[in-house]
Structure formats: C-alpha cells, structure tokens
Design a protein around this motif. Structure first.
Motif, mmCIF file in Angstrom:
data_model
loop_
_atom_site.group_PDB
_atom_site.id
_atom_site.type_symbol
_atom_site.label_atom_id
_atom_site.label_comp_id
_atom_site.label_asym_id
_atom_site.label_seq_id
_atom_site.Cartn_x
_atom_site.Cartn_y
_atom_site.Cartn_z
ATOM 1 N N SER A 21 0.844 -1.397 -0.110
ATOM 2 C CA SER A 21 -0.086 0.191 0.159
ATOM 3 C C SER A 21 0.890 1.215 0.023
ATOM 4 O O SER A 21 1.945 1.256 0.686
ATOM 5 N N GLY A 22 0.533 2.282 -0.404
ATOM 6 C CA GLY A 22 1.103 3.572 -0.471
ATOM 7 C C GLY A 22 0.543 4.697 -1.455
ATOM 8 O O GLY A 22 -0.809 4.783 -1.446
ATOM 9 N N TYR A 23 1.240 5.561 -1.817
ATOM 10 C CA TYR A 23 0.627 6.726 -2.515
ATOM 11 C C TYR A 23 1.472 6.773 -3.672
ATOM 12 O O TYR A 23 2.803 6.943 -3.960
ATOM 13 N N GLY A 24 0.771 6.819 -4.958
ATOM 14 C CA GLY A 24 1.225 7.067 -6.311
ATOM 15 C C GLY A 24 2.131 5.743 -6.285
ATOM 16 O O GLY A 24 1.181 4.806 -6.313
ATOM 17 N N GLN A 25 3.225 6.026 -6.899
ATOM 18 C CA GLN A 25 4.226 4.928 -7.126
ATOM 19 C C GLN A 25 4.803 4.504 -5.926
ATOM 20 O O GLN A 25 5.532 3.566 -6.013
ATOM 21 N N ASN A 26 4.723 5.161 -4.894
ATOM 22 C CA ASN A 26 5.750 5.093 -3.635
ATOM 23 C C ASN A 26 4.945 4.080 -2.785
ATOM 24 O O ASN A 26 3.882 4.180 -2.231
ATOM 25 N N GLU A 27 5.715 2.960 -2.501
ATOM 26 C CA GLU A 27 5.083 1.597 -1.794
ATOM 27 C C GLU A 27 5.462 1.975 -0.284
ATOM 28 O O GLU A 27 6.676 1.863 0.058
ATOM 29 N N ALA A 28 4.657 2.515 0.538
ATOM 30 C CA ALA A 28 5.140 2.673 1.953
ATOM 31 C C ALA A 28 5.024 1.404 2.842
ATOM 32 O O ALA A 28 5.948 1.369 3.583
ATOM 33 N N ILE A 29 4.139 0.558 2.360
ATOM 34 C CA ILE A 29 4.234 -0.931 3.098
ATOM 35 C C ILE A 29 3.938 -1.787 2.030
ATOM 36 O O ILE A 29 3.475 -1.623 1.117
ATOM 37 N N GLN A 30 5.035 -3.059 2.357
ATOM 38 C CA GLN A 30 5.321 -3.926 1.295
ATOM 39 C C GLN A 30 4.869 -5.280 1.763
ATOM 40 O O GLN A 30 5.736 -5.773 2.952
ATOM 41 N N ASP A 31 4.162 -6.004 1.291
ATOM 42 C CA ASP A 31 3.810 -7.550 1.594
ATOM 43 C C ASP A 31 3.615 -7.704 2.938
ATOM 44 O O ASP A 31 4.371 -8.633 3.613
ATOM 45 N N VAL A 32 2.771 -7.140 3.611
ATOM 46 C CA VAL A 32 2.323 -6.897 5.036
ATOM 47 C C VAL A 32 1.060 -7.954 5.207
ATOM 48 O O VAL A 32 0.333 -7.674 4.522
ATOM 49 N N SER A 33 1.305 -8.844 6.009
ATOM 50 C CA SER A 33 0.438 -9.768 6.434
ATOM 51 C C SER A 33 0.019 -9.755 8.073
ATOM 52 O O SER A 33 1.124 -9.777 8.783
ATOM 53 N N VAL A 34 -0.927 -9.442 8.503
ATOM 54 C CA VAL A 34 -1.322 -9.114 9.994
ATOM 55 C C VAL A 34 -2.559 -9.304 10.388
ATOM 56 O O VAL A 34 -3.402 -9.373 9.397
ATOM 57 N N ARG A 35 -2.861 -9.991 11.657
ATOM 58 C CA ARG A 35 -4.218 -10.174 12.013
ATOM 59 C C ARG A 35 -4.455 -9.229 13.276
ATOM 60 O O ARG A 35 -3.654 -9.398 14.367
ATOM 61 N N ILE A 36 -5.581 -8.750 13.208
ATOM 62 C CA ILE A 36 -5.827 -8.216 14.639
ATOM 63 C C ILE A 36 -7.180 -8.982 15.175
ATOM 64 O O ILE A 36 -8.126 -9.168 14.403
ATOM 65 N N TRP A 37 -7.098 -9.304 16.270
ATOM 66 C CA TRP A 37 -8.275 -10.350 16.912
ATOM 67 C C TRP A 37 -9.180 -9.473 17.985
ATOM 68 O O TRP A 37 -8.550 -8.532 18.493
ATOM 69 N N ALA A 38 -10.072 -9.927 18.190
ATOM 70 C CA ALA A 38 -11.070 -9.286 18.998
ATOM 71 C C ALA A 38 -10.275 -9.146 20.364
ATOM 72 O O ALA A 38 -9.900 -10.084 20.558
ATOM 73 N N GLY A 39 -10.678 -7.983 20.886
ATOM 74 C CA GLY A 39 -10.104 -7.787 22.582
ATOM 75 C C GLY A 39 -8.577 -7.718 22.565
ATOM 76 O O GLY A 39 -8.207 -7.564 23.407
ATOM 77 N N GLN A 40 -7.784 -7.588 21.473
ATOM 78 C CA GLN A 40 -6.453 -7.485 21.348
ATOM 79 C C GLN A 40 -5.870 -6.118 21.667
ATOM 80 O O GLN A 40 -6.774 -5.119 21.535
ATOM 81 N N PHE A 41 -4.756 -6.071 22.276
ATOM 82 C CA PHE A 41 -4.325 -4.491 22.500
ATOM 83 C C PHE A 41 -2.948 -4.460 21.955
ATOM 84 O O PHE A 41 -2.134 -5.089 22.649
ATOM 85 N N VAL A 42 -2.659 -3.545 20.964
ATOM 86 C CA VAL A 42 -1.561 -4.047 20.096
ATOM 87 C C VAL A 42 -0.749 -2.524 20.043
ATOM 88 O O VAL A 42 -1.482 -1.584 19.833
ATOM 89 N N ALA A 43 0.498 -2.380 20.143
ATOM 90 C CA ALA A 43 1.150 -1.284 19.413
ATOM 91 C C ALA A 43 1.817 -1.393 18.394
ATOM 92 O O ALA A 43 2.433 -2.517 18.060
ATOM 93 N N VAL A 44 1.898 -0.583 17.500
ATOM 94 C CA VAL A 44 2.737 -0.759 16.143
ATOM 95 C C VAL A 44 3.918 0.203 16.218
ATOM 96 O O VAL A 44 3.761 1.443 16.519
ATOM 97 N N VAL A 45 5.029 -0.232 16.175
ATOM 98 C CA VAL A 45 6.216 0.630 16.339
ATOM 99 C C VAL A 45 7.075 0.514 15.120
ATOM 100 O O VAL A 45 6.918 -0.505 14.363
ATOM 101 N N GLY A 46 7.910 1.390 14.999
ATOM 102 C CA GLY A 46 8.910 1.329 13.854
ATOM 103 C C GLY A 46 9.259 2.742 13.647
ATOM 104 O O GLY A 46 8.596 3.678 14.011
ATOM 105 N N PRO A 47 10.395 2.982 12.748
ATOM 106 C CA PRO A 47 10.923 4.308 12.574
ATOM 107 C C PRO A 47 9.907 5.219 11.778
ATOM 108 O O PRO A 47 8.873 4.644 11.244
ATOM 109 N N ASN A 48 9.782 6.495 11.553
ATOM 110 C CA ASN A 48 9.268 7.391 11.086
ATOM 111 C C ASN A 48 9.521 7.019 9.562
ATOM 112 O O ASN A 48 10.714 6.629 8.896
#
Length: 267
Positions: A21-48
C-alpha cells in the motif's frame, strides 16, 4: 513462532494478506500480513516513514491497497463492516480554530457515513453522558475543545470513536506531544476500553512506554519485522533491523529499557 503460544479461535477482526500500500508509485508498506483479533491491545512501532500510519489508513479503508487483500470479520472491506472500526487521529492534524464544543465532537461519532441527518434522540443523549463520564469529561460538554488540555482533547476524540460502539479502535500516536500525566490518563482510558472488549491498536514511537504498558507489539519498517510480547520483540537484532541504528536493550527489575547507543567520538 509466537502464534502457536497464542491461539485465537474464529475469525480475526481485521486481516491483511500480503498487502502492499502507498501513495502514487511510492510503496509505503510492502507485503504485509497482519491479523488483529477481538479484544487485542496492540502497539505498532517502527521508524518514521516506516509505514505505521499507512497501515492504519489501509485498515480504515481510506487507502486502497495496490496489492493484497484486507478483510474485516472475514468479509472483504465495505462501508458496512468499516463502521465496526473507530479512529482517533493525531491531535496535530486537527484544526483547533473550528468552533465546536466537546459534546458536538463526541456526537459526531453517531453520524456514520449514511446517517448524518438523524436527530440526537434520548438514547443517544444517555450514551453521550455515559461516555463523557467514563472519560472524565462530564462537566466539559459545553466547552470549546481548544480550551482543554492535550490529554482531555485526546479523550474527546476517543469519545467520538466510542460512541459508535466499535469492535476496534485505531489511534495514531495518541501520546504524541502529551506530558507524562496526560499520557498516563490516555493509557488508563485505553486499558479500560480494552477490558470492556474493544480491541485497540495504537502507533507509538516511545518504545519504553510501549514496553511498560502494552501486551503485544508489531514492529515494522515497510514490512513486518517481528510481532509478539514486548520482551520477544524488543531485542537488539529486531531493533537494529527496524531502526537501522544501534539500539541498546537493558532489563532492569523486569522492566525493559531501550536507548540509542551513543556513537564513540572519532579520536
């Protein structure tokens, strides 16, 4: 991996399968597979620039993936199932000059995509009162949002998201720019909401704060680098891969402390 130790029954609330996913030709995230489950509490971290906000926008359906699939409750993303997801924007993206009261902001949570003409009825009013009490905003309904502290402003937008009874709330950097007391208030509200069964996903850049307060972490830099409990994710090798710089991880009385390794001066 960690999935085996943490078995979830049924269908994930949200699932991304090989999403780019991304903007124009720029792929901001690549080949991401994630599951969010009911009742989970999750932080997503990483560089700017690592794709955290892009991930949230993709889950919210405001950004269509270039490749891959997003599903909500096992169904392809659509207007109906997106109403199960609440969103709290970064405070700095909000126009504080707009003349609107605390009450009015929270009531916006009732107006999903299609029912902005409906009137506020008695049940709505009761729910508004309940949400405001829960977030310590009970006496502030008629105040202009500009007059509130940062923590209170964050609580107002959390109230807006909660009024629609979501299964999942996404928050983009909910503690950015807040003082320690306000940050503690925000995490307290989030834990409370989570205990009542709402899944919570936040992006965050303060790793020590995440390690101290959150049970599950996804670390990403364009792709997913690691996922698990903080002590599994916050290791020197994962952080080096994510942040491309040397990070030091210390354990102190069961607390994880993370710092940047100072560069030795060239003699």
């Amino acid at each position: 991996g960690t999935e085996t130790t943490r078995s979830h029954a049924g269908v994930p609330l949200v699932e991304l399968q090989n999403v780019t996913s991304g903007y124009g030709q720029n792929e901001a995230i690549q080949d991401v597979s994630v599951r969010i489950w009911a009742g989970q509490f999750v932080a997503v971290v990483g560089p700017n620039g690592g794709g955290k906000t892009t991930l949230l926008r993709t889950i919210l359906g405001t950004l269509r993936p270039m490749r891959g699939n997003v599903s909500v409750g096992g169904q392809p993303i659509n207007e109906r199932n997106l109403e199960r997801i609440g969103y709290v924007p970064q405070l700095e993206t909000i126009d504080w000059n707009f003349p609107i009261t605390v009450e009015e902001v929270i009531l916006m949570g009732l107006y999903g995509k299609n029912n902005w003409l409906r009137r506020v009825n008695k049940e709505d009013r009761a729910k508004l009162v309940e949400v405001m009490e829960r977030l310590n905003l009970a006496d502030l309904g008629k105040r202009h949002i500009r007059e509130l502290s940062g923590g209170q402003q964050q609580a107002v937008f959390l109230g807006r998201a909660l009024l629609a009874d979501p299964d999942l709330i996404l928050l983009d950097e909910p503690t950015a720019g807040l003082d320690i007391r306000s940050r503690d208030d925000v995490i307290h509200f989030l834990h409370e909401i989570n205990h009542q069964g709402v899944a919570v996903v936040i992006t965050a850049h303060d790793l020590n704060w995440v390690a101290a307060h959150l049970p599950w972490v996804i670390c990403m830099n364009r792709g997913i680098i690691a996922e698990g409990q903080p002590q599994e994710v916050f290791t020197p090798s994962v952080l080096r891969e994510a942040y491309r710089g040397e990070m030091v991880v210390l354990l102190h009385d069961g607390m994880i402390m993370i710092g940047e390794r100072p560069h030795a001066p060239h003699l």
